[in-house]
Scaffold this motif. Sequence first.
Motif, mmCIF file in Angstrom:
data_model
loop_
_atom_site.group_PDB
_atom_site.id
_atom_site.type_symbol
_atom_site.label_atom_id
_atom_site.label_comp_id
_atom_site.label_asym_id
_atom_site.label_seq_id
_atom_site.Cartn_x
_atom_site.Cartn_y
_atom_site.Cartn_z
ATOM 1 N N ASN A 43 61.056 7.808 31.844
ATOM 2 C CA ASN A 43 61.107 6.879 32.969
ATOM 3 C C ASN A 43 60.801 7.585 34.279
ATOM 4 N N LEU A 44 61.405 8.771 34.458
ATOM 5 C CA LEU A 44 61.205 9.510 35.715
ATOM 6 C C LEU A 44 59.738 9.855 35.894
ATOM 7 N N SER A 45 59.057 10.278 34.818
ATOM 8 C CA SER A 45 57.648 10.632 34.987
ATOM 9 C C SER A 45 56.812 9.377 35.226
ATOM 10 N N PHE A 46 57.195 8.236 34.617
ATOM 11 C CA PHE A 46 56.460 6.993 34.891
ATOM 12 C C PHE A 46 56.552 6.624 36.373
ATOM 13 N N VAL A 47 57.773 6.660 36.931
ATOM 14 C CA VAL A 47 57.939 6.273 38.330
ATOM 15 C C VAL A 47 57.211 7.252 39.240
ATOM 16 N N ALA A 48 57.279 8.567 38.909
ATOM 17 C CA ALA A 48 56.616 9.561 39.747
ATOM 18 C C ALA A 48 55.104 9.364 39.730
ATOM 19 N N PHE A 49 54.536 9.121 38.518
ATOM 20 C CA PHE A 49 53.090 8.884 38.442
ATOM 21 C C PHE A 49 52.716 7.615 39.190
ATOM 22 N N GLY A 50 53.533 6.552 39.030
ATOM 23 C CA GLY A 50 53.230 5.306 39.722
ATOM 24 C C GLY A 50 53.225 5.496 41.235
ATOM 25 N N ARG A 51 54.226 6.236 41.743
ATOM 26 C CA ARG A 51 54.275 6.471 43.191
ATOM 27 C C ARG A 51 53.087 7.303 43.639
ATOM 28 N N SER A 52 52.700 8.266 42.796
ATOM 29 C CA SER A 52 51.593 9.135 43.156
ATOM 30 C C SER A 52 50.275 8.367 43.200
ATOM 31 N N HIS A 53 50.128 7.350 42.330
ATOM 32 C CA HIS A 53 48.904 6.548 42.349
ATOM 33 C C HIS A 53 48.988 5.411 43.350
ATOM 34 N N VAL A 56 52.601 -0.241 41.593
ATOM 35 C CA VAL A 56 53.940 -0.545 41.086
ATOM 36 C C VAL A 56 53.986 -0.526 39.556
ATOM 37 N N ASP A 57 52.854 -0.211 38.903
ATOM 38 C CA ASP A 57 52.823 -0.290 37.432
ATOM 39 C C ASP A 57 53.829 0.641 36.779
ATOM 40 N N GLY A 58 54.044 1.823 37.374
ATOM 41 C CA GLY A 58 55.012 2.749 36.813
ATOM 42 C C GLY A 58 56.401 2.147 36.783
ATOM 43 N N GLN A 59 56.769 1.447 37.867
ATOM 44 C CA GLN A 59 58.096 0.827 37.912
ATOM 45 C C GLN A 59 58.213 -0.285 36.880
ATOM 46 N N ILE A 60 57.116 -1.064 36.680
ATOM 47 C CA ILE A 60 57.166 -2.159 35.713
ATOM 48 C C ILE A 60 57.397 -1.606 34.316
ATOM 49 N N ILE A 61 56.651 -0.533 33.973
ATOM 50 C CA ILE A 61 56.797 0.033 32.633
ATOM 51 C C ILE A 61 58.201 0.585 32.454
ATOM 52 N N THR A 62 58.788 1.116 33.555
ATOM 53 C CA THR A 62 60.173 1.586 33.471
ATOM 54 C C THR A 62 61.121 0.458 33.082
ATOM 55 N N PHE A 63 60.866 -0.757 33.613
ATOM 56 C CA PHE A 63 61.720 -1.890 33.215
ATOM 57 C C PHE A 63 61.612 -2.155 31.719
ATOM 58 N N PHE A 64 60.387 -2.082 31.199
ATOM 59 C CA PHE A 64 60.211 -2.325 29.764
ATOM 60 C C PHE A 64 60.927 -1.259 28.948
ATOM 61 N N VAL A 65 60.849 0.002 29.428
ATOM 62 C CA VAL A 65 61.532 1.075 28.701
ATOM 63 C C VAL A 65 63.040 0.822 28.714
ATOM 64 N N MET A 66 63.564 0.359 29.848
ATOM 65 C CA MET A 66 64.999 0.061 29.917
ATOM 66 C C MET A 66 65.374 -1.044 28.927
ATOM 67 N N THR A 67 64.523 -2.073 28.827
ATOM 68 C CA THR A 67 64.801 -3.146 27.877
ATOM 69 C C THR A 67 64.839 -2.619 26.454
ATOM 70 N N VAL A 68 63.842 -1.802 26.120
ATOM 71 C CA VAL A 68 63.793 -1.236 24.766
ATOM 72 C C VAL A 68 65.009 -0.353 24.534
ATOM 73 N N ALA A 69 65.427 0.396 25.575
ATOM 74 C CA ALA A 69 66.601 1.261 25.424
ATOM 75 C C ALA A 69 67.843 0.437 25.156
ATOM 76 N N ALA A 70 67.971 -0.709 25.833
ATOM 77 C CA ALA A 70 69.140 -1.559 25.616
ATOM 78 C C ALA A 70 69.141 -2.089 24.188
ATOM 79 N N ALA A 71 67.977 -2.547 23.718
ATOM 80 C CA ALA A 71 67.889 -3.059 22.346
ATOM 81 C C ALA A 71 68.198 -1.959 21.343
ATOM 82 N N GLU A 72 67.643 -0.766 21.604
ATOM 83 C CA GLU A 72 67.856 0.367 20.696
ATOM 84 C C GLU A 72 69.329 0.753 20.655
ATOM 85 N N ALA A 73 69.999 0.751 21.821
ATOM 86 C CA ALA A 73 71.422 1.117 21.853
ATOM 87 C C ALA A 73 72.241 0.097 21.076
#
Lengths: 100, 177
Positions: A43-53, A56-73
């Motif tokens: 997630n951290l590298s997604f947000v950093a890459f998104g900010r560098s480019h 907001v796509d990096g932040q959006i993908i972070t939301f999806f990763v969080m959703t998957v993490a919740a389902a996985e947990a």
Amino acid sequence: MIPLGHYLVVSAILFAIGTAGVFLRRNLITILLSIEIMLNAVNLSFVAFGRSHGTVDGQIITFFVMTVAAAEAAVGLAIVIALFRHRESLNPDAFTSLKW
Amino acid sequence: MPDTVLFYVFSAVAVGASLLVIGQRNPMYSIMLLIASFGALSALYIQLDAPFVAMAQIIVYAGAIMVLFLFVVMLLNAPHEDAAQWDRAHPLRHPGVTRFGALLATLLTVQLVWALLRMSDAGAAVGARGDVSELTSVRSLGRVLFTDYMFAFEATSVLILVAMVGAVVLAARQEQR
């Protein structure tokens, strides 16, 4: 301003810590926590890459990763509860048979 | 340079807390330390002009997922990693093997850092491009989420539903017949 490389190095270190946790620990709950550490490193590298480019796509993908993490947990912990009910243990080495 | 100092402080907290997470024998302490690590990561997100992700990190990760972990640890009431005799005698328990695993993890770190630092724009300042007010606003986030990523968004809703049904089916006590 902080260079992009520094964020990526922090992310790499966190990911390696998570990997080490999965391989070195003998507790199902700690192994699941290590997987969460790895997901957060990504997630951290997604947000950093998104900010560098500058998008907001990096932040959006972070939301999806969080959703998957919740389902996985949720599913992972349900499996842990089901396994603990059978063997009264959280040690992954206690679950070596495919069927009991 | 307060920005740089804060970056190093929060990075050190995140890495140190994560190291302690995998160094603890008691999963309860591991979960508490992981919450500290997530707090430091959300501070890094704020530095990256992503305040909404930072808040979601606190609310969803520290607030929901970690509480779920805490509930399971308390429910199972097995706080300590059990190290029975047959476990100590396990071939993977050999100190040489453990050290080999730690060596592999260190190698992974070195490889990742080396590969990342060879990137052409690794030295570029991270906040150089983009409009900050556009990046931080929830409005632009929502617009992108509900247009470009519409299919992925719908797919995640199905995923959540499947995970919920799966968790109930797996954790429900089977009736003895």
